[in-house]
Scaffold this active site. Structure first.
Site, mmCIF file in Angstrom:
data_model
loop_
_atom_site.group_PDB
_atom_site.id
_atom_site.type_symbol
_atom_site.label_atom_id
_atom_site.label_comp_id
_atom_site.label_asym_id
_atom_site.label_seq_id
_atom_site.Cartn_x
_atom_site.Cartn_y
_atom_site.Cartn_z
ATOM 1 N N GLN A 1 -40.268 -15.161 -1.509
ATOM 2 C CA GLN A 1 -41.165 -15.946 -0.649
ATOM 3 C C GLN A 1 -40.395 -16.771 0.384
ATOM 4 O O GLN A 1 -40.970 -17.241 1.358
ATOM 5 C CB GLN A 1 -42.031 -16.893 -1.490
ATOM 6 C CG GLN A 1 -43.112 -16.198 -2.286
ATOM 7 C CD GLN A 1 -44.219 -15.594 -1.408
ATOM 8 O OE1 GLN A 1 -44.491 -16.061 -0.305
ATOM 9 N NE2 GLN A 1 -44.851 -14.554 -1.907
ATOM 10 N N GLY B 1 -38.901 -6.880 2.058
ATOM 11 C CA GLY B 1 -39.231 -6.721 3.478
ATOM 12 C C GLY B 1 -40.645 -7.121 3.865
ATOM 13 O O GLY B 1 -40.862 -7.770 4.892
ATOM 14 N N HIS B 2 -41.603 -6.736 3.024
ATOM 15 C CA HIS B 2 -43.001 -6.920 3.459
ATOM 16 C C HIS B 2 -43.492 -8.366 3.401
ATOM 17 O O HIS B 2 -44.612 -8.662 3.797
ATOM 18 C CB HIS B 2 -43.942 -5.979 2.689
ATOM 19 C CG HIS B 2 -44.205 -6.372 1.264
ATOM 20 N ND1 HIS B 2 -45.385 -6.959 0.876
ATOM 21 C CD2 HIS B 2 -43.467 -6.252 0.137
ATOM 22 C CE1 HIS B 2 -45.357 -7.164 -0.437
ATOM 23 N NE2 HIS B 2 -44.212 -6.744 -0.910
ATOM 24 N N THR C 1 -30.902 9.028 -1.914
ATOM 25 C CA THR C 1 -30.811 8.989 -0.454
ATOM 26 C C THR C 1 -31.453 7.709 0.059
ATOM 27 O O THR C 1 -32.547 7.340 -0.366
ATOM 28 C CB THR C 1 -31.502 10.224 0.148
ATOM 29 O OG1 THR C 1 -30.839 11.379 -0.365
ATOM 30 C CG2 THR C 1 -31.436 10.221 1.670
ATOM 31 N N CYS D 1 -51.203 -10.103 -8.213
ATOM 32 C CA CYS D 1 -51.030 -9.394 -9.478
ATOM 33 C C CYS D 1 -51.864 -10.043 -10.572
ATOM 34 O O CYS D 1 -52.273 -9.396 -11.525
ATOM 35 C CB CYS D 1 -49.573 -9.408 -9.899
ATOM 36 S SG CYS D 1 -48.437 -9.371 -8.524
HETATM 37 C C1 LIG Z 1 -44.063 -10.471 -3.811
HETATM 38 C C2 LIG Z 1 -43.105 -11.077 -4.766
HETATM 39 C C3 LIG Z 1 -42.307 -10.282 -5.606
HETATM 40 C C4 LIG Z 1 -42.451 -8.781 -5.651
HETATM 41 O O1 LIG Z 1 -41.972 -8.181 -4.482
HETATM 42 P P1 LIG Z 1 -42.383 -6.664 -4.168
HETATM 43 O O2 LIG Z 1 -41.560 -6.308 -2.984
HETATM 44 O O3 LIG Z 1 -43.848 -6.676 -3.873
HETATM 45 O O4 LIG Z 1 -42.039 -5.865 -5.371
HETATM 46 C C5 LIG Z 1 -41.399 -10.905 -6.428
HETATM 47 N N1 LIG Z 1 -41.270 -12.247 -6.438
HETATM 48 C C6 LIG Z 1 -42.008 -13.050 -5.651
HETATM 49 C C7 LIG Z 1 -41.804 -14.522 -5.691
HETATM 50 C C8 LIG Z 1 -42.956 -12.488 -4.791
HETATM 51 O O5 LIG Z 1 -43.698 -13.286 -4.031
#
Ligand SMILES: *Cc1c(COP(=O)(O)O)cnc(C)c1O
Length: 392
Positions: free
Chosen positions: A180, A201-202, A238, A326
């Site tokens: 975060q 990344g997202h 890869t 989640c």
């Molecule tokens: C979103 C999140 C994750 C998981 O990351 P992903 O790339 O979705 O697997 C882990 N820890 C925190 C604190 C997150 O906010």
């Protein structure tokens, strides 16, 4: 249809146009395998190297300390499982916090079944880790301390530097889940004594399914995927070249715009908090008012069901969350809200609004007006609220 108002940027963010543009050539033109010896492969390899260097630079790390993964969950899993494996001789005790992401907590459950002992450190009512408890929990057989940089639900930023100092003083490895925080606040791995760090990344306007793990040179860590020599033999397969180019571009961009963006987001965040506190009675801001992510707002509203609130907001085109994505779908209240001491019924009535770089003040006004209306309506249907009013 009303225009969409997206206030769930802690769940995921829109991939920035400039990031997509950087990725595109690697799908159809420069699509070679980085391991191939001809020049098409070399182009991909160069792109991967450049992304690795960019990311290392943002952290004050060296590029051979950055390992690309499929995201935050994989990085977190890797740290715990591989550290457990490599340091088992030293001990089987791991320390973490009560408010970690499930990628950490469920990996801890797995390791506990394999004979590791996990200590969960408490947080105070604002969600800040209790440092004295942390120091007291360290034992000669402690092999890892893992505390998240910033919380995904309530946005609290932890005293990472102090935690790093405690870990260093006792010669225990320190990992932080910075999913975060990375790309949102400045982080320097040396200044904070961080040995390992997870990012994704997202969560900072990059693509989904790509992340990285920083592993300080000298830390013994086992391979996560066995196979070819990619990622220095520690994570075979890869390379996700387009994803890596994307996360590199997103990192470069995030740090370029960070200062200005944070200034703007903090202003909007505090405006939203003030508006909600002014216009909606019986609410409580969750998380620290100051030590919090620039884009995070989290409130509990008494006599309101979080799920109902979300559904009614969705009908108005507003995307928000009750906690972590989640956790939704389950009826258990968020472990984070329980850890900061909220009773079940109040934790149930919570709402997370996380701003993005495109969020406007007008959108926030629309959201506050919708909240006022919806919460009044939900409360008017609550027998508990009626009871409460009668007793006033
Ligand atoms: C979103 C999140 C994750 C998981 O990351 P992903 O790339 O979705 O697997 C882990 N820890 C925190 C604190 C997150 O906010």
């Amino acid at each position: 249809m009303k225009p969409l108002i997206y206030l769930d940027n802690a769940a995921t963010t829109k991939t920035a146009k400039e990031v997509v543009d950087a990725m595109l050539p690697y799908f159809t033109e420069d699509y070679g395998n980085p391991s191939s010896l001809y020049s098409l492969g070399a182009k991909s390899k160069e792109a991967v190297t450049k992304a690795r260097e960019t990311i290392a630079g943002t952290l004050g790390a060296q590029s051979n300390e950055i390992y690309f993964t499929a995201g935050g969950s994989e990085s977190d899993n890797w740290v715990f499982k591989a550290t457990a494996d490599a340091y088992e001789q030293k001990g089987k005790h791991i320390i973490t916090s009560r408010i970690e992401h499930h990628a950490i907590l469920h990996t801890c459950d797995y390791l506990a079944k394999k004979g590791f002992e996990i200590t969960y450190i408490d947080v105070d009512e604002n969600g800040i880790l209790k440092l004295d408890e942390l120091e007291k929990a360290i034992r000669p057989d402690t092999i890892l301390i893992s505390v998240m940089f910033a919380n995904n639900e309530i946005g609290t930023i932890q005293p990472i530097k102090e935690i790093g100092e405690i870990a260093r003083k006792h010669s225990v490895l320190f990992h932080t889940d910075a999913v975060q925080a990375y790309g949102h606040v400045p982080i320097n791995v040396d200044e904070y004594n961080i040995d390992m760090l997870s990012a994704s990344g997202h969560k900072f306007n990059g693509p989904k399914g790509i992340g990285f793990l920083y592993i300080r040179k000298g830390v013994k860590i086992r391979s996560f995927v066995h196979g070819g020599q990619q990622e220095r033999g520690r994570r075979a397969g890869t390379e996700n070249v387009t994803g890596i180019v994307g996360i590199g571009a997103a990192a470069e961009r995030a740090f370029r715009v960070m200062e200005e963006r944070n200034k703007r987001e903090i202003e909007l965040r505090d405006y939203l908090i003030a508006q909600i506190e002014e216009k909606i009675p019986y609410c409580r801001l969750n998380g620290d008012r100051v030590k919090r992510l620039p884009n995070n707002v989290n409130f509990s509203f008494r006599f309101v069901e979080g799920e109902s609130l979300l559904i009614m907001l969705d009908m108005e085109g507003i995307c928000a969350s009750t906690g972590s994505a989640c956790a939704s779908g389950s009826l258990d209240p968020s472990h984070v809200l329980l850890a900061i001491g909220l009773p079940h019924e109040i934790a149930h009535g919570s709402l997370r609004l996380t701003l993005g770089e495109e969020t406007t003040k007008e959108e926030l006004d629309t959201v506050v007006a919708a909240l006022v209306r919806i919460i009044e309506r939900l409360r008017s249907m609550s027998p508990l609220y009626e009871d409460f009013l009668r007793k006033q």
